[in-house]
Design a protein around this motif. Structure first.
Motif, short mmCIF file in Angstrom:
data_model
loop_
_atom_site.label_atom_id
_atom_site.label_comp_id
_atom_site.label_asym_id
_atom_site.label_seq_id
_atom_site.Cartn_x
_atom_site.Cartn_y
_atom_site.Cartn_z
N CYS A 30 -12.03 10.71 -71.33
CA CYS A 30 -11.12 11.85 -71.21
C CYS A 30 -11.66 13.00 -72.05
O CYS A 30 -12.15 12.79 -73.16
CB CYS A 30 -9.73 11.49 -71.72
N SER A 31 -11.53 14.21 -71.52
CA SER A 31 -11.92 15.39 -72.29
C SER A 31 -10.94 16.51 -71.99
O SER A 31 -10.09 16.38 -71.10
CB SER A 31 -13.35 15.82 -71.92
N GLY A 32 -11.05 17.61 -72.72
CA GLY A 32 -10.18 18.75 -72.50
C GLY A 32 -8.88 18.64 -73.28
O GLY A 32 -8.71 17.78 -74.14
N SER A 33 -7.94 19.53 -72.95
CA SER A 33 -6.67 19.57 -73.66
C SER A 33 -5.52 19.37 -72.69
O SER A 33 -5.68 19.52 -71.48
CB SER A 33 -6.51 20.89 -74.42
N ASN A 34 -4.35 19.04 -73.24
CA ASN A 34 -3.16 18.78 -72.43
C ASN A 34 -3.47 17.78 -71.30
O ASN A 34 -3.23 18.04 -70.13
CB ASN A 34 -2.56 20.06 -71.87
N LYS A 35 -3.98 16.63 -71.69
CA LYS A 35 -4.47 15.64 -70.73
C LYS A 35 -3.35 14.71 -70.27
O LYS A 35 -2.37 14.49 -70.96
CB LYS A 35 -5.57 14.79 -71.38
N ILE A 36 -3.56 14.15 -69.08
CA ILE A 36 -2.77 13.03 -68.59
C ILE A 36 -3.74 12.06 -67.93
O ILE A 36 -4.68 12.48 -67.24
CB ILE A 36 -1.64 13.45 -67.61
N LEU A 37 -3.56 10.79 -68.19
CA LEU A 37 -4.36 9.73 -67.58
C LEU A 37 -3.44 8.91 -66.68
O LEU A 37 -2.37 8.49 -67.11
CB LEU A 37 -4.97 8.83 -68.65
N LEU A 38 -3.84 8.73 -65.44
CA LEU A 38 -3.09 7.90 -64.49
C LEU A 38 -4.00 6.75 -64.07
O LEU A 38 -5.17 6.97 -63.74
CB LEU A 38 -2.66 8.72 -63.28
N VAL A 39 -3.46 5.54 -64.09
CA VAL A 39 -4.24 4.35 -63.76
C VAL A 39 -3.47 3.54 -62.72
O VAL A 39 -2.32 3.18 -62.92
CB VAL A 39 -4.52 3.48 -65.01
N GLY A 40 -4.12 3.30 -61.59
CA GLY A 40 -3.58 2.42 -60.57
C GLY A 40 -4.19 1.04 -60.72
O GLY A 40 -5.34 0.91 -61.14
N ALA A 41 -3.43 0.02 -60.42
CA ALA A 41 -3.94 -1.34 -60.51
C ALA A 41 -3.37 -2.18 -59.37
O ALA A 41 -2.28 -1.90 -58.87
CB ALA A 41 -3.57 -1.98 -61.85
N ARG A 42 -4.13 -3.18 -58.97
CA ARG A 42 -3.70 -4.13 -57.95
C ARG A 42 -3.86 -5.53 -58.53
O ARG A 42 -4.90 -5.87 -59.07
CB ARG A 42 -4.54 -4.00 -56.69
N GLY A 43 -2.79 -6.32 -58.41
CA GLY A 43 -2.84 -7.69 -58.89
C GLY A 43 -2.85 -8.65 -57.72
O GLY A 43 -3.27 -8.31 -56.62
N GLY A 44 -2.38 -9.83 -57.93
CA GLY A 44 -2.37 -10.87 -56.90
C GLY A 44 -1.22 -10.73 -55.94
O GLY A 44 -0.72 -9.64 -55.68
N THR A 45 -0.77 -11.86 -55.43
CA THR A 45 0.25 -11.87 -54.38
C THR A 45 1.68 -11.81 -54.94
O THR A 45 2.62 -11.74 -54.19
CB THR A 45 0.10 -13.13 -53.50
N THR A 46 1.81 -11.87 -56.25
CA THR A 46 3.13 -11.73 -56.88
C THR A 46 3.03 -10.68 -57.97
O THR A 46 1.95 -10.17 -58.27
CB THR A 46 3.60 -13.07 -57.48
N ASP A 47 4.12 -10.37 -58.60
CA ASP A 47 4.21 -9.34 -59.63
C ASP A 47 3.54 -9.83 -60.91
O ASP A 47 4.19 -10.37 -61.80
CB ASP A 47 5.70 -9.02 -59.85
N THR A 48 2.20 -9.66 -61.02
CA THR A 48 1.46 -10.26 -62.12
C THR A 48 0.97 -9.28 -63.19
O THR A 48 0.66 -9.70 -64.29
CB THR A 48 0.22 -11.01 -61.59
N ILE A 49 0.85 -8.00 -62.89
CA ILE A 49 0.34 -7.04 -63.89
C ILE A 49 1.44 -6.80 -64.93
O ILE A 49 2.54 -6.38 -64.61
CB ILE A 49 -0.08 -5.71 -63.23
N THR A 50 1.12 -7.10 -66.19
CA THR A 50 2.12 -7.01 -67.25
C THR A 50 2.00 -5.74 -68.07
O THR A 50 2.92 -5.41 -68.82
CB THR A 50 2.01 -8.22 -68.19
N GLY A 51 0.89 -5.03 -67.97
CA GLY A 51 0.74 -3.78 -68.71
C GLY A 51 -0.68 -3.27 -68.67
O GLY A 51 -1.61 -3.98 -68.28
N ILE A 52 -0.82 -1.99 -69.03
CA ILE A 52 -2.13 -1.34 -69.11
C ILE A 52 -2.16 -0.54 -70.40
O ILE A 52 -1.18 0.12 -70.77
CB ILE A 52 -2.38 -0.42 -67.90
N THR A 53 -3.31 -0.60 -71.10
CA THR A 53 -3.50 0.22 -72.30
C THR A 53 -4.74 1.08 -72.14
O THR A 53 -5.63 0.78 -71.34
CB THR A 53 -3.67 -0.64 -73.57
N TYR A 54 -4.77 2.17 -72.91
CA TYR A 54 -5.97 3.01 -73.01
C TYR A 54 -6.18 3.27 -74.50
O TYR A 54 -5.27 3.73 -75.19
CB TYR A 54 -5.79 4.34 -72.27
N ALA A 55 -7.36 2.94 -74.99
CA ALA A 55 -7.68 3.08 -76.42
C ALA A 55 -6.63 2.35 -77.26
O ALA A 55 -6.26 2.81 -78.34
CB ALA A 55 -7.78 4.55 -76.81
N GLY A 56 -6.11 1.22 -76.74
CA GLY A 56 -5.14 0.42 -77.46
C GLY A 56 -3.71 0.92 -77.40
O GLY A 56 -2.81 0.31 -77.96
#
Length: 183
Positions: A25-51
């Motif tokens: 990421c660079s610049g100012s007033n940033k926003i990061l959007l992350v899409g994710a795909r898991g398995g066949t059930t609701d498995t994604i529990t969270g996403i972090t960036y730089a912790g």
């Protein structure tokens, strides 16, 4: 400052309980959007960036394609190259794409829409923007890993992954005046 594209990234693992990949990421007033795909059930529990934990915008459990699609965001993410870490509750195939924008209003996204058309040949959704010069960020998942995506209606394909399924992240913007947009 006008909203502008910054950077994109992607990664995948087959199978795993976590996926780690780098995003810059660079610049100012940033926003990061992350899409994710898991398995066949609701498995994604969270996403972090730089912790730092990201906030869930929404998720779609795709009954027709047995895939789950998620979209998360983080305001003012750390500058420079840092890791995006996608965590899952069980060992599944994970595909993920990130896009960062600069010049963003440092508030939660103004609108979200899920549960779009699950027709595998034509994935569509309509979202209404609230402010002038807004951007629309979308995350799509499809259950076949051999297909690639074609976008229209002003969308730009920013990143896609293909491992046991296909998914992508797109942007559409700026939208000059508040209106309903088909994506």
């Amino acid at each position: 400052m006008a909203l502008a594209f910054d950077a994109t990234s992607s990664g995948s693992v087959n199978p795993g309980t976590s996926l780690t990949y780098s995003h810059t990421c660079s610049g100012s007033n940033k926003i990061l959007l992350v899409g994710a795909r898991g398995g066949t059930t609701d498995t994604i529990t969270g996403i972090t960036y730089a912790g730092v934990s990201m906030t869930l915008v929404d998720k779609k459990i795709q009954t027709g394609q047995t895939k789950c699609s998620y979209l998360f965001y983080l305001l003012n993410p750390a500058a420079g190259a840092n890791n995006i870490v996608v965590s899952a509750s069980s060992s599944v195939t994970i595909g993920s794409e990130g896009v960062s924008l600069t010049g963003a209003n440092q508030a939660a996204p103004e609108a979200s829409a899920v549960n779009g058309n699950e027709n595998v040949n034509n994935i569509t959704n309509t979202i209404s923007t609230v402010t002038s010069n807004a951007w629309i960020v979308t995350h799509f998942s499809y259950g076949d890993n051999s297909d690639s995506f074609t976008v229209d209606n002003g969308q730009v394909l920013r990143a896609e992954t293909h491992v046991n399924a296909s998914d992508c992240i797109t942007t559409n913007g700026p939208i000059a005046t508040p209106s309903s947009q088909a994506n």
